[in-house]
Enzyme design. Sequence first.
Site, PDB file in Angstrom:
ATOM      1  N   ASP A  58       3.926 -14.549  11.791  1.00  0.00           N
ATOM      2  CA  ASP A  58       2.644 -14.990  11.237  1.00  0.00           C
ATOM      3  C   ASP A  58       1.606 -13.866  11.388  1.00  0.00           C
ATOM      4  O   ASP A  58       1.008 -13.691  12.444  1.00  0.00           O
ATOM      5  CB  ASP A  58       2.226 -16.255  12.005  1.00  0.00           C
ATOM      6  CG  ASP A  58       0.918 -16.837  11.521  1.00  0.00           C
ATOM      7  OD1 ASP A  58       0.180 -16.146  10.794  1.00  0.00           O
ATOM      8  OD2 ASP A  58       0.623 -17.982  11.890  1.00  0.00           O
TER       9      ASP A  58
ATOM     10  N   GLU B 210       0.851  -1.209   0.000  1.00  0.00           N
ATOM     11  CA  GLU B 210       0.000   0.000   0.000  1.00  0.00           C
ATOM     12  C   GLU B 210       0.881   1.252   0.000  1.00  0.00           C
ATOM     13  O   GLU B 210       1.658   1.470   0.936  1.00  0.00           O
ATOM     14  CB  GLU B 210      -0.933  -0.021   1.221  1.00  0.00           C
ATOM     15  CG  GLU B 210      -1.990   1.055   1.137  1.00  0.00           C
ATOM     16  CD  GLU B 210      -3.054   0.951   2.229  1.00  0.00           C
ATOM     17  OE1 GLU B 210      -3.380  -0.173   2.642  1.00  0.00           O
ATOM     18  OE2 GLU B 210      -3.540   2.008   2.647  1.00  0.00           O
TER      19      GLU B 210
END
Length: 420
Positions: free
Chosen positions: A272, A76
């Site tokens: 994670d 982004e």
Amino acid sequence: MRPQPFYRLSYENRRQRLATRSHLTRAQLATIAAHRATADEDLIENYLTTYGLPEGVAVNLRVDGHDLAVPMVTEEPSVIAAASNGGRLLTSPQGITTTITQRELMGQIVFHHVADPDALAQWLLANQQRLLKVADAAHPSLLTHGGGARSIRVRQLPPDWVSLDLFIDVGEAMGANLVNTLTEAVAADIKLHRDEDILMSILSNYATHSLVTARCQVPVDQLKTKAIDGATVAQRIAAASDFAQVDPYRAVTHNKGIMNGIDAVVLAMGNDWRAVESGVHAYASRNGHYQGVSRWWVADGQLHGELTVPLALGFVGGATRVLPLVKVNQQLAQVTNARQLMGVTAAVGLAQNVAALRALVTDGIQRGHMSLQRKSLALSVGATPAELPAVVQRLAAITQPTMAQATAALQAVRQANLKK
Ligand code: MEV
């Protein structure tokens, strides 16, 4: 004869089969080949190619007294600019400070159809010390690293469920496999002693025992814009924070902005991010409805901010071992252990949040985003880094440039370059 299972095919055959099935063009096959990284081939099943994401560094961040450049991986365009901008807004002698009271993971052993939940709960609690020993024995090296099973908790859930929660200090590790090993060992031991139906044994990603809080406090004047004084901006940021406490529609976007920063650091650090995402959003709902995980308020001429999130991040093991950039990124961010990593990550979330809120309650988000969006639009139509400034300049006059306009701008730049 049945065709060979996909995972048994050689790399070339696998790619060929996909090419035929999905009608891939030569150019598409070349793109796949260009991004192939042989070092990644054994990391996952059915490897095809390596999908890279850009990495940059957020600057201006002072966290627990250290001035840091924090690596972030994100697609982004505005995220790193916002984190750096937020860091600058939160500059103060102490910067952002972080606290972590505990860092334990939780494994869960789920019993169902329990005939007498009270009796099972009593038995589990009475056997706590033995169960902790069984857990430790399943991974003795954990003890040598200062970790180990610490405590248990028993929860009864209607109608006849019992969850045995095992809290484990996993040292510096990410710890998911470790917790699963210990939890399964404890479940096997319980089965030797009791005739209970154990449905599953697994880590819980709701990391309520690995909470990290990032705090800051800055003079309101620091938040002023060209058009609005700092006290007004600070009040409006506080109002935006209040609204994220009462409206889940806004709270989700408020938290999404925070996760823009947190996920990007978590990715850069080989952790994670799905676990972190699910844990944070569960935490955001802990009061029975979904709320913002940060709060901003004004007192004594200062804007105060506080963000608390579950972040069970690891410094060693798992993907931190196999992704070569992780060690480099740890060094870039000057983090030397899991707790520091948790602190820095939460601090980036807080900085990200203040930058987004300040933009939203003053000029609006689009103004700052537009130049970055024009850049990524130019890149997406094939502009090279050398062509980028000229293409962006040609798009500057268009409020919402389209792909077609970006392509036309790129062609015009190339024509102009030919004439030079
Ligand atoms: C966009 O990726 C993130 C924001 O929507 C966050 C927010 O609204 O607070 C700008």
